[in-house]
Scaffold this active site. Structure first.
Site, PDB file in Angstrom:
ATOM      1  N   GLU A  49       0.697  -1.227  -0.106  1.00  0.00           N
ATOM      2  CA  GLU A  49      -0.172  -0.047  -0.013  1.00  0.00           C
ATOM      3  C   GLU A  49       0.867   1.139   0.077  1.00  0.00           C
ATOM      4  O   GLU A  49       2.179   1.117  -0.039  1.00  0.00           O
ATOM      5  CB  GLU A  49      -0.755  -0.101   1.137  1.00  0.00           C
ATOM      6  CG  GLU A  49      -1.891  -1.422   1.129  1.00  0.00           C
ATOM      7  CD  GLU A  49      -3.045  -1.353   2.343  1.00  0.00           C
ATOM      8  OE1 GLU A  49      -2.774  -0.597   3.342  1.00  0.00           O
ATOM      9  OE2 GLU A  49      -3.697  -2.162   2.288  1.00  0.00           O
ATOM     10  N   GLU A  60      -1.800 -10.352  -6.259  1.00  0.00           N
ATOM     11  CA  GLU A  60      -1.910 -10.927  -7.464  1.00  0.00           C
ATOM     12  C   GLU A  60      -0.855 -10.352  -8.403  1.00  0.00           C
ATOM     13  O   GLU A  60      -0.132 -11.265  -9.125  1.00  0.00           O
ATOM     14  CB  GLU A  60      -3.096 -11.084  -7.778  1.00  0.00           C
ATOM     15  CG  GLU A  60      -4.467 -11.964  -6.698  1.00  0.00           C
ATOM     16  CD  GLU A  60      -4.843 -10.709  -6.009  1.00  0.00           C
ATOM     17  OE1 GLU A  60      -4.210  -9.751  -5.523  1.00  0.00           O
ATOM     18  OE2 GLU A  60      -6.007 -10.948  -5.680  1.00  0.00           O
TER      19      GLU A  60
END
Ligand code: THU
Length: 139
Positions: A49, A60
């Site tokens: 993040e 992913e």
């Protein structure tokens, strides 16, 4: 392609390790992913993040990027497993599905799991039935 229980058992510990390294101080939601291709080599990613929220990178897509950087040819990844801690399975987001569609093998599957025994599995057609696929040359 290897049988599903075998590949899930192989990829899950890798995705769990990746999730433990997640950088997610804003959502506090740890995600780990592990992908493998025809030769069985495993590549991992976690969500990363940023204070500028929109710059957040999903687990992913980071795993897929690691595979490409590691020399895996586009279109040869056969299995991708996503792990989130807890007892709720988290399906991949729409942006990741679009990237998976382009990078994974025609015959491939995506698996979501958590700490319980529930495994959700999708084929390429199932996770993105109507993909956006413009004409591309090899990049
Ligand atoms: N996240 C992923 O890593 N993969 C997904 O498919 C959905 C969401 C991350 C992004 C963010 O760091 C956190 O989960 C909460 O949205």
């Amino acid at each position: 392609m290897k049988p599903l229980p075998e590949i899930a058992a192989r990829l899950k510990p890798h995705a769990q390790s990746a999730a433990s390294r997640s950088y997610s101080p804003y959502s506090k939601f740890r995600v780990g992913a592990a992908v493998s291709g025809v030769d069985g080599e495993v590549f991992t990613g976690c969500n990363v993040e940023n204070a500028s929220y929109g710059l957040t990178q999903c687990a992913e897509r980071n795993a897929i990027s690691a595979a490409i950087a590691g020399g895996v040819r586009v279109g040869t990844l056969t299995s991708l497993l996503v792990y989130t801690p807890g007892d709720t399975v988290c399906p991949p987001c729409g942006a990741c599905r679009q990237v998976m569609h382009e990078m994974m093998a025609r015959e491939s599957r995506v698996i979501s799991c958590c700490d319980g025994d529930v495994y959700k599995v999708w084929t390429r057609k199932e996770y993105l039935p109507d993909p956006f696929v413009p004409e591309i040359s090899d990049g």
